[in-house]
Design an enzyme around this catalytic site. Structure first.
Site, short mmCIF file in Angstrom:
data_model
loop_
_atom_site.label_atom_id
_atom_site.label_comp_id
_atom_site.label_asym_id
_atom_site.label_seq_id
_atom_site.Cartn_x
_atom_site.Cartn_y
_atom_site.Cartn_z
CB CYS A 2 -53.11 18.64 27.13
SG CYS A 2 -52.95 17.16 28.13
NE ARG A 27 -56.46 20.48 21.80
CZ ARG A 27 -55.63 20.51 20.76
NH1 ARG A 27 -55.93 21.24 19.72
NH2 ARG A 27 -54.52 19.84 20.77
CD1 TRP A 74 -58.54 13.52 27.85
CD2 TRP A 74 -56.65 12.39 27.50
NE1 TRP A 74 -58.89 12.26 27.44
CE2 TRP A 74 -57.76 11.53 27.21
CE3 TRP A 74 -55.37 11.87 27.34
CZ2 TRP A 74 -57.60 10.21 26.78
CZ3 TRP A 74 -55.22 10.56 26.92
CH2 TRP A 74 -56.33 9.75 26.65
CG ASN A 99 -50.70 20.44 25.29
OD1 ASN A 99 -51.05 20.60 26.46
ND2 ASN A 99 -51.31 21.00 24.26
N GLY A 100 -48.25 16.65 25.85
CA GLY A 100 -47.36 15.59 25.37
C GLY A 100 -46.96 14.67 26.51
CD GLU A 479 -67.01 6.87 11.31
OE1 GLU A 479 -66.02 6.25 11.70
OE2 GLU A 479 -67.28 8.01 11.72
CE LYS A 483 -68.42 9.25 14.99
NZ LYS A 483 -67.34 9.16 14.03
CD GLU A 486 -66.50 8.79 18.58
OE1 GLU A 486 -66.70 8.99 17.39
OE2 GLU A 486 -65.42 9.09 19.14
CG HIS A 502 -67.11 -17.51 9.16
ND1 HIS A 502 -66.92 -18.82 8.76
CD2 HIS A 502 -67.48 -16.82 8.04
CE1 HIS A 502 -67.13 -18.91 7.45
NE2 HIS A 502 -67.48 -17.72 7.00
CE LYS A 601 -62.77 16.92 16.26
NZ LYS A 601 -63.66 15.94 15.64
O1 M6R Z 1 -57.58 13.93 13.70
P1 M6R Z 1 -57.61 12.51 13.19
O2 M6R Z 1 -58.54 12.32 12.08
O3 M6R Z 1 -56.22 12.00 12.87
O4 M6R Z 1 -58.13 11.66 14.42
C1 M6R Z 1 -58.18 10.27 14.37
C2 M6R Z 1 -59.09 9.71 15.44
O5 M6R Z 1 -58.64 10.07 16.71
C3 M6R Z 1 -60.54 10.22 15.29
O6 M6R Z 1 -61.04 9.97 14.02
C4 M6R Z 1 -61.45 9.55 16.33
O7 M6R Z 1 -61.57 8.18 16.07
C5 M6R Z 1 -62.83 10.23 16.37
N1 M6R Z 1 -63.19 10.55 17.73
C6 M6R Z 1 -63.93 9.38 15.87
O8 M6R Z 1 -65.15 10.04 15.90
#
Ligand code: M6R
Length: 606
Positions: A2, A27, A74, A99-100, A479, A483, A486, A502, A601
């Site tokens: 949000c 975000r 959101w 927000n929250g 990682e 990527k 997502e 395994h 974000k």
């Molecule tokens: O702002 P942060 O690095 O604490 O965020 C952590 C995760 O939410 C963030 O890395 C998320 O996994 C990304 N979308 C990955 O690309």
């Protein structure tokens, strides 16, 4: 997640609010709304979907105002509907954005319903505005009503409220969700992120936990959690405005991938002296802490967690300290053991991730020798609440998929490793000399983009994929998988290559691409055996390999050669081809690369 923007001014603020929301779009959100005060007339306009829908709805409604609050939502409690979008209004008088999450919303809702309040949404937020309205009948000011209300909220909030009786006042409160006041001339602003306000001001005040503030056109009064008037530091932003433009690139993510050599250069600048790290980059008391430290506990989420996992290999190999790495949402809810002389390290791009922040706050009561954050956002909660901070200099990262924040975190963690080694009298020169070469090595690696774009064509019709790595490349495989899933929505898993037999080998067939990260290191021959196990079962393999690894492309294997780099920096370098692969697959699939579905974000709720 949000986003909040608010303004109290002499001039109409519609455009300022909408532009602010657009700058927060990165975000992640699913609906948006605005409440405007024109004299004592209150108008609310909401829309589901993108901010541009709200902008069109506002134009159609033809309303304006000199005081206003705006929000991108959101969804957490209640579906994506106009009724659930903020602002929420009580009795056509008080408007509020939030927000929250208010955790005790159910009991507050029951009590307020009993007192005759009618609820129009399924959100946890609506209880806030009705409670403030109820308390407004007992208190002489809106400020006092908000101060009384926040005492009854359990959970996290950054909230902004106005009463239509006074168009020269907004009240804001922060507990667990960031808010920043923007100072103007004869006008003042509020937002959840300073990026939203850069077109109107560069002078900011960050609220601290528990603060409530009264903002008018010409004044800002801040009160701490006990109601005492307090002064908070006024800062000048050094974020460049064009950070929020895409420039020549089709997507922010691509721009941010290409910015990595510069981001790494900026992160290193002024922090290396010959073959030593300038330890004060971590904070004044870092030197003694690094001398004494025996164990490092790393806590983070998502991509930042992966950088922590790489650091475990480095810290144990080069700095002679033991290291645990844990996902923040797990750490915060279990009883963990605190080792002697243990340094707590949080890693975060945003510095506002709710789980990481909660884990830090918990850990601070548990006897760690010190807390340190590796973070990209100056002034963020993690930076302010940690004893030491290493700032990555990636610049604003807009794409939801983290790229340059990750590689600069790795640089910060390499520098941490070298610094601890340095203080313990171990060799740090190998690391420092290798890091110096990184920007150039990253530039060379980006030249692989065209070949990777071709390769991406072969993934577009796939539904599943497997990423493999060994040693410090195992977290890089993780990682890479994150990527791909997502932004392209292709199911992707990562395994330490030695684990294949395994279980995961059962999955291998021609429809399951296997992506392998293969630098030329002491694990190469082991990795080659794992690759053969996959080939023997009909798997199609895509290898990102050191030129000297001697993998050959054929019917079942596509090889992308990466220039040789020292093994210590290889995790940083091999990240880039995997980012590019995900990016091009997503582009071919036509997904929303910069704002993938369901994601945010900055994850400011747990
Ligand atoms: O702002 P942060 O690095 O604490 O965020 C952590 C995760 O939410 C963030 O890395 C998320 O996994 C990304 N979308 C990955 O690309």
């Amino acid at each position: 997640m949000c986003g909040i923007v608010g303004a109290v001014a002499e001039r109409p603020v519609n455009k300022i609010l909408v532009e602010g929301l657009k700058r927060l779009e990165y975000r992640g959100y699913d609906s948006a709304g605005v409440a405007l005060l024109d004299g004592n007339t209150l108008n609310t306009v909401k829309a589901v979907g993108k901010v541009v829908n709200l902008e069109n709805a506002l134009d159609e409604a033809g309303v304006k105002g000199t005081t206003g609050i705006a929000h991108t939502r959101w969804a957490t409690h209640g579906g994506v509907t106009k009724a659930n979008a903020h602002p929420h209004i009580s009795n056509s008088e008080i408007a509020l954005v939030h927000n929250g999450i208010i955790e005790n919303h159910a009991s507050l809702r029951e009590a307020l319903k009993g007192d005759g309040y009618e609820f129009l949404s399924d959100t946890d937020t609506e209880v806030m505005v009705h409670l403030i309205h109820q308390l407004r009948q007992q208190h002489t000011t809106l400020l006092a009503s908000v101060q009384a209300a926040v005492k009854q909220f359990d959970g996290a909030f950054g909230t902004v409220v106005f009463d239509k009786a006074n168009d020269n006042e907004i009240i804001v409160a922060r507990s667990g969700s960031p808010l920043v006041i923007g100072l103007g001339l004869g006008e003042n602003f509020i937002a959840s992120d300073q990026l939203a306000l850069l077109p109107v001001t560069r002078t900011f005040i960050y609220l601290e936990e528990g603060d409530v503030a009264r903002i008018t056109r010409n004044s800002v009064e801040i009160f701490d959690v006990d109601g005492n008037a307090v002064k908070r530091e006024v800062i000048e932003s050094n974020i460049t405005q064009d950070a929020s433009g895409k420039g020549e690139y089709r997507h922010y993510m691509l721009k941010e991938i290409y910015e990595q050599p510069l981001a790494v250069r900026n992160t290193l600048e002024g922090r290396l002296n010959d073959d030593r790290v300038a330890i004060d980059a971590f904070g004044d008391s870092a030197q003694q802490i690094f001398k004494d430290v025996k164990h490092v506990q790393i806590i983070a989420c998502g991509t930042s967690y992966h950088s922590g996992m790489v650091a475990r290999y480095w810290l144990e190999q080069f700095a002679g300290v033991s290291c645990n790495v844990e996902i923040a949402s797990e750490f915060r809810y279990r009883q963990s053991f605190v080792h002697e002389n243990s340094l707590l390290v949080t890693i975060s791009q945003s510095g506002e991730t709710a789980d990481t922040l909660a884990a830090l706050r918990l850990a601070k009561q548990q006897g760690y020798m010190a807390s340190m954050t590796i973070c990209n956002v100056p002034g963020s909660s993690l930076v302010r609440e940690s004893d030491l901070a290493f700032m990555t200099k990636a610049g604003a990262e807009i794409g939801v998929a983290s790229t340059k924040a990750f590689t600069t975190q790795l640089v910060g963690l390499l520098m941490l490793t070298a610094s601890i080694a340095q203080e313990k009298g171990l060799d740090q020169g190998t690391i420092v000399n290798a890091i110096k070469l990184l920007p150039a090595k990253l530039e060379e690696t980006l030249l692989l983009a065209d070949g990777i774009a071709d390769l991406a064509e072969e993934f577009a019709d796939k539904h599943h994929s497997l990423f493999l790595g060994r040693g410090s490349q195992y977290p890089i495989a993780m990682e890479g998988a994150l990527k791909l899933k997502e932004i392209s929505y292709i199911h992707a898993e990562a395994y330490a290559a030695g684990e294949l037999k395994h279980g995961p080998l059962a999955l291998i067939d021609a429809d399951m691409p296997i992506i392998v990260v293969a630098p030329n290191n002491e694990l190469l021959e082991k990795l080659k055996s794992n690759v053969e196990e996959v080939r023997a079962r009909g798997g199609i393999i895509y290898v990102f390999a050191d030129k000297d690894s001697h993998f050959e492309s054929d019917d079942t294997m596509r090889v992308i050669n990466v220039n040789h780099v020292d093994d210590v920096i290889a995790p940083v370098v091999y990240t880039l081809p995997l980012q590019l692969l995900s990016y091009y697959v997503a582009v071919i699939k036509g997904t929303d690369v910069d704002q993938p579905r369901n994601l945010a974000k900055s994850v400011t709720v747990e």
